[in-house]
Structures are given as C-alpha cells and as structure tokens.
Design an enzyme around this catalytic site. Structure first.
Site, short mmCIF file in Angstrom:
data_model
loop_
_atom_site.label_atom_id
_atom_site.label_comp_id
_atom_site.label_asym_id
_atom_site.label_seq_id
_atom_site.Cartn_x
_atom_site.Cartn_y
_atom_site.Cartn_z
N SER A 125 0.83 -1.21 0.00
CA SER A 125 0.00 0.00 0.00
C SER A 125 0.86 1.26 0.00
O SER A 125 1.98 1.26 0.54
CB SER A 125 -0.85 -0.02 1.27
N TYR A 150 -1.95 -1.29 11.04
CA TYR A 150 -2.21 -1.82 9.69
C TYR A 150 -1.06 -1.45 8.74
O TYR A 150 -0.49 -2.29 8.06
CB TYR A 150 -3.55 -1.27 9.14
N LYS A 154 2.13 -3.70 6.68
CA LYS A 154 2.55 -3.64 5.26
C LYS A 154 4.07 -3.41 5.18
O LYS A 154 4.76 -4.03 4.38
CB LYS A 154 1.79 -2.55 4.51
N TYR A 177 -0.45 -0.13 -3.73
CA TYR A 177 -1.69 0.45 -4.27
C TYR A 177 -1.92 1.84 -3.70
O TYR A 177 -1.75 2.06 -2.52
CB TYR A 177 -2.92 -0.36 -3.88
N1 UFG Z 1 -13.18 10.84 3.31
C1 UFG Z 1 -14.23 11.69 3.63
N2 UFG Z 1 -15.37 11.14 4.16
C2 UFG Z 1 -15.50 9.80 4.39
C3 UFG Z 1 -14.42 8.95 4.05
C4 UFG Z 1 -13.29 9.51 3.52
O1 UFG Z 1 -14.15 12.90 3.44
O2 UFG Z 1 -16.54 9.38 4.89
C5 UFG Z 1 -11.98 11.42 2.71
C6 UFG Z 1 -10.74 11.19 3.56
O3 UFG Z 1 -10.62 12.19 4.55
C7 UFG Z 1 -9.66 11.23 2.50
C8 UFG Z 1 -10.34 10.66 1.24
O4 UFG Z 1 -11.73 10.80 1.49
O5 UFG Z 1 -9.30 12.55 2.25
C9 UFG Z 1 -10.02 9.21 1.00
O6 UFG Z 1 -10.27 8.49 2.19
P1 UFG Z 1 -10.34 6.90 2.23
O7 UFG Z 1 -10.69 6.52 3.63
O8 UFG Z 1 -11.23 6.40 1.14
O9 UFG Z 1 -8.89 6.46 1.85
P2 UFG Z 1 -7.51 6.80 2.59
O10 UFG Z 1 -6.69 7.56 1.61
O11 UFG Z 1 -7.69 7.37 3.92
O12 UFG Z 1 -6.98 5.32 2.86
C10 UFG Z 1 -6.48 4.52 1.83
C11 UFG Z 1 -6.72 3.04 2.14
C12 UFG Z 1 -5.91 2.61 3.32
C13 UFG Z 1 -4.48 3.01 3.17
C14 UFG Z 1 -4.37 4.48 2.87
C15 UFG Z 1 -2.97 4.89 2.56
O13 UFG Z 1 -8.08 2.80 2.39
O14 UFG Z 1 -5.99 1.20 3.40
O15 UFG Z 1 -5.14 4.79 1.71
O16 UFG Z 1 -2.88 6.27 2.42
F1 UFG Z 1 -3.79 2.76 4.30
#
Ligand code: UFG
Length: 341
Positions: A125, A150, A154, A177
């Site tokens: 990741s 988590y 990784k 990813y």
């Molecule tokens: N977000 C919102 N509202 C929500 C959910 C997410 O505004 O309800 C925002 C988050 O703040 C972020 C963006 O949408 O700015 C993406 O959030 P995600 O939770 O979809 O994804 P992340 O980038 O936080 O996490 C992903 C993977 C993880 C990994 C991480 C590494 O899901 O497994 O990238 O950066 F660890």
C-alpha cells in the site's frame, strides 16, 4: 496452463484479480477464510468468466491448512491479498493485525520454500510512504514510520519479503496500491464493506442509495485548491490487471532473484469534492454531504509517480474517475436490488 494461488481471492481486489487471471487463461486456486468476504462472490466470478476457480476455505495462519493447500496443487506463482485492512480497527486491536497479517505471510513463504515456489506478488500500500514531502511519490521515496498497526504490517511484510529474497532463489513484486475504488463493469462483483464504510467511495454510494443519511467530508481547510484532501483513485479493474502484468513479469525471469516494489496508481490526484462532483454527474443525482472537521491521521495529498509501472510492467491505468464512480454506483444498485448487505 499455469496455476496461480490467490489468497484472499474472494475479497474486493482479490475477486477482480481472479476474474482477470481466469480471462487471461490461468488456472486459479483461491484460499480464503471468508471472514471479510462472501461465498456468493465466487459464483459471480464464475458467471463473469464462465470458468471456475478451485476454492480452499481456511485460515492461512493455520499451518496445516496451508500445507493442505500446497499439497493439493503445484503453483507457478502466488498472489497474496489475504489480510485485515481497517486502519481504525488496527489501532484498537493491534495484535489481531500483527498476528493475522504477518503469520499468514510467514506461513506462505515457508510453504514456498518447502515446495520450490519462486514467484510471489504481495499486496502492499502507498501507506508505507506516510506523508510524502515530494509529489508525485516515486518508489525511491524514503518510507516513513507507519501511522497505524495496519500500515506497519505492510512495512514489516515488505521487510520480511526482502530478507526472504536475500536468503534464497525467490522473485517477489510488492505492488503499492494507491486508493482502489470502483467495481467490475458487469456490476456482479464489487466492494462489500463491513458495517459503516471507512472509505470515501462506498460511503458516497451508500449515502446516495439511502443507507446512510449524509456523507461527512473530512476537512475543508487543507492547503489544496478546494480545501479537501487529494488522492490517487485507481479503478479496481485496472489494479487487477496490474497483478496479471506482475505475474507475467515474474514468468519472463527478468525479476529473477529480485525484490521489486511498484506503485500502482493513475498518477493523477483528485480532491474529495472532485470525486463527489464526478459521482453526482454519472449518477445524475445530488449527494447529501457536509464539510466537517478533519479526520485524524489523514494525509493532505498523495498521488503516484507511475513511471516504473508503465515501464517495467508495461501497464497503465485506462479507466478514469467517472468510470470508477459509475461502476461503484452500479454495484451499489445491484446490491440493493438483490438484498446484498
Ligand atoms: N473521506 C471523507 N469522508 C469519508 C471517508 C473519507 O471525506 O466518509 C476522505 C478522507 O478524509 C480522504 C479521502 O476521502 O481525504 C479518502 O479516504 P479513504 O478513507 O477512502 O482512503 P484513505 O486515503 O484514507 O486510505 C487509503 C486506504 C488505506 C491506506 C491508505 C494509505 O483505504 O488502506 O489509503 O494512504 F492505508
């Protein structure tokens, strides 16, 4: 016909990869304990491909189960997806994550050594980069201390693989990813979040379908053009195809005794509000959302340097943000019609 063992093959990225492998003519064996995935997904894979993967149900932390899986078939390569992935849960239950994600990897590598299997693709990741100082993030970017157990699993997994490759003839590719989203164009498989989704896109689609009242946009005061965080969203089908390319690279022998790390993203960053706009366009409806406080631990912006994947995997993301949102939306509607929870 070459045989690929796909651990976690009933999961979100795993099932899409099984489809691409079957379509590419590989024999596929799935090992999955179905603790975060559903059995019907395997039937859906069969409907999409008209081919049947062999399935072993069990826990990779159990050495006897792993031995059974390896005794039953000779594998030409392994793609290891099976792992827990909820960042928040990993903070609350770190040992659950360390045990599951690391024991399973160690058991698999052990079985590779005992059975002469030399080709391994690991599901890593972009979380290993933490908050990058320079964008886009290339594979040379120094890794940062993980911000969650988590993320740490990784990083440790990559280190375990690195040491293993040094110790014997073994070829490994870890794919890092960025943000996998979307679903298969058939709408027969997609992401199945457990409970309330942590990730953006399933929360968007569940809000639009009426399962959630309102999407909270976490933070509108970041130093980005519209104030919301920027991510490199990658269509899960493009991501699945990158795994087939990684397998092909291992089979050419180019990666012999090598340990490679490759970013898998589109190279483009989109803000949360841009993602919402795209969703509203393709679904032809307004989304109920509200900008709220920042979420702890969120990185302001991150997107991939894709030069290496383009060059050595001969792979490039083909699907755009609208494709991601539309396919995720079609999957959400399919789930509603078919009472899939
Ligand atoms: N977000 C919102 N509202 C929500 C959910 C997410 O505004 O309800 C925002 C988050 O703040 C972020 C963006 O949408 O700015 C993406 O959030 P995600 O939770 O979809 O994804 P992340 O980038 O936080 O996490 C992903 C993977 C993880 C990994 C991480 C590494 O899901 O497994 O990238 O950066 F660890």
């Amino acid at each position: 016909m070459k045989t690929i063992l796909v651990t976690g093959g009933a999961g979100y990225i795993g099932s899409h990869t099984v489809v691409e492998l079957l379509n590419a003519g590989y024999k596929v064996v799935v090992a999955d304990n179905f603790c975060t995935s559903k059995h019907f997904i395997i039937n859906q894979v069969e409907i999409i491909t008209s081919k049947k993967p062999i399935v072993f149900e069990g826990d990779l932390c159990n050495q006897t189960f792993v031995q059974d899986v390896f005794n039953a078939n000779k594998y030409d390569a392994i793609i290891h997806f099976a792992a827990f992935k909820a960042v928040g849960e990993s903070v609350e239950q770190p040992l659950k994550y360390y045990k599951n994600n690391l024991f399973s990897l160690i058991n698999l590598l052990d079985a590779c050594a005992n059975n002469g299997i030399k080709n391994f693709v690991f599901s890593s990741s972009c979380t290993v980069y933490g908050t990058p100082e320079v964008l886009p993030v290339s594979e040379q970017t120094p890794l940062q201390v993980a911000t969650s157990p988590y993320g740490n699993t990784k990083q440790i997994s990559e280190e375990i693989i690195t040491d293993f490759v040094k110790s014997k003839e073994f070829n490994a590719i870890s794919l890092r990813y960025f943000n996998p989203v979307g679903a298969h164009k058939s709408a027969l498989i997609g992401e199945l979040p457990i409970g309330s989704p942590n990730n953006l896109v399933p929360f968007v689609t569940q809000t639009a379908i009426g399962k959630r009242q309102q999407l909270s946009v976490f933070g509108g005061d970041y130093n980005t053009p519209d104030g919301t965080c920027i991510r490199d969203y990658i269509h899960v089908v493009d991501l699945a195809k990158a795994h087939v390319k990684a397998i092909e690279r291992l089979f050419t022998g180019i990666s012999k005794n090598r340990n490679e790390f490759i970013n898998i993203g589109t190279g483009k960053g989109y803000s949360v509000l841009e993602a919402i706009k795209s969703f509203e366009k393709v679904s032809e409806q307004k989304l109920n959302y509200k900008v709220v406080e920042r979420r702890a631990g969120d990185v302001e912006r991150v997107f991939a340097d894709t030069t290496l994947s383009n060059k050595i995997l001969n792979w490039k993301a083909e699907l755009n943000l609208d494709d991601m949102m539309l396919s995720a939306w079609n999957w959400e509607k399919y789930c509603k019609t078919n009472n899939i929870e």
